[in-house]
Design an enzyme around this catalytic site. Structure first.
Site, short mmCIF file in Angstrom:
data_model
loop_
_atom_site.label_atom_id
_atom_site.label_comp_id
_atom_site.label_asym_id
_atom_site.label_seq_id
_atom_site.Cartn_x
_atom_site.Cartn_y
_atom_site.Cartn_z
CG HIS A 1 -1.91 -0.99 1.39
ND1 HIS A 1 -2.10 -1.71 2.55
CD2 HIS A 1 -2.84 -1.44 0.52
CE1 HIS A 1 -3.11 -2.55 2.39
NE2 HIS A 1 -3.56 -2.42 1.15
CE LYS B 1 -10.20 -7.30 1.31
NZ LYS B 1 -9.13 -6.31 1.18
NE ARG C 1 -2.57 -7.40 -4.42
CZ ARG C 1 -3.31 -7.73 -3.39
NH1 ARG C 1 -2.73 -7.93 -2.23
NH2 ARG C 1 -4.60 -7.87 -3.49
CB SER D 1 -4.35 -6.51 4.69
OG SER D 1 -4.00 -5.24 4.23
O1 PNS Z 1 -8.33 -2.72 -0.10
P1 PNS Z 1 -9.60 -3.23 -0.75
O2 PNS Z 1 -10.39 -4.08 0.23
O3 PNS Z 1 -9.35 -3.94 -2.04
O4 PNS Z 1 -10.47 -1.94 -1.08
C1 PNS Z 1 -11.77 -2.07 -1.59
C2 PNS Z 1 -12.56 -0.79 -1.31
C3 PNS Z 1 -12.64 -0.54 0.20
C4 PNS Z 1 -11.90 0.38 -2.01
C5 PNS Z 1 -14.00 -1.01 -1.89
O5 PNS Z 1 -14.61 -2.11 -1.27
C6 PNS Z 1 -14.87 0.23 -1.75
O6 PNS Z 1 -14.78 1.13 -2.55
N1 PNS Z 1 -15.71 0.25 -0.68
C7 PNS Z 1 -16.61 1.35 -0.45
C8 PNS Z 1 -18.04 0.95 -0.84
C9 PNS Z 1 -18.21 1.07 -2.35
O7 PNS Z 1 -18.06 2.11 -2.94
N2 PNS Z 1 -18.55 -0.08 -2.97
C10 PNS Z 1 -18.74 -0.16 -4.40
C11 PNS Z 1 -17.44 -0.42 -5.11
S1 PNS Z 1 -17.78 -1.05 -6.67
#
Ligand code: PNS
Length: 170
Positions: free
Chosen positions: A18, A42, A92, A130
């Protein structure tokens, strides 16, 4: 006005992968908003949002154009609120691609102004996540070289208190 971008993620907890993406984005753009968001896919987080913010603040101390925030709703809505039109994410392995592609297109559907750009990960962080960090630390392994040194002890201490359920092989 300078260009502002958002680096979103769960950051549960922040890893060197990150930090690599955040610091490279900070060189490319004038202002980087690192947004700690909830990933509903998650199920259980290990660190509270406040803890994740504190770790990120510590880890990004050397970078002066970074802002750490959290937001409970949709990323696309937050970007609109902040008048930001570019999301920066790290990519990645190929296995990330479908999920990231889906998110990028969905975010654009919700907010058509919003572009997502991907920075390819440094090869040494290709398999770092993570979840891997949490698994290694919870089983007593060393996560040095996986997370920023300045937050290593705090992450280890926090994760060693978490036990995996007995007989869990998942
Ligand atoms: O580190 P990650 O878990 O890959 O990040 C994913 C994250 C937190 C950026 C994504 O789940 C997100 O944008 N969450 C906020 C809710 C949202 O906007 N969901 C729709 C995304 S298509």
């Amino acid at each position: 006005m300078g260009k502002t971008v958002i680096c979103p993620g769960s950051f549960d907890p922040v890893t060197l992968g990150h930090l690599d993406i955040i610091s490279r984005a900070s060189k490319m753009f004038d202002h980087v908003i690192v947004a700690v968001l909830v990933n509903p896919a998650k199920e259980q987080s290990s660190f509270s949002i406040q803890e994740r913010i504190e770790l990120l603040v510590e880890a990004t101390k050397g970078l002066d154009n970074i802002e750490i925030v959290s937001f409970q709703g949709l990323l696309a809505e937050y970007a609109k609120e902040r008048n930001v039109t570019v999301i920066v994410k790290g990519l990645r392995a190929v296995s990330d691609f479908e999920y990231e592609f889906q998110m990028a297109l969905t975010n654009k559907r919700i907010n058509p102004e919003l572009e997502t750009i991907f920075l390819t990960t440094e090869s040494k962080y290709m398999y770092l996540s993570s979840s891997i960090v949490k698994q290694i630390a919870s089983l007593g392994g060393s996560i040095k070289g996986f997370v920023p040194d300045c937050v290593l002890d705090r992450i280890v201490e926090r994760l060693s208190k978490k036990q995996l359920p007995e007989n869990s092989e998942d």
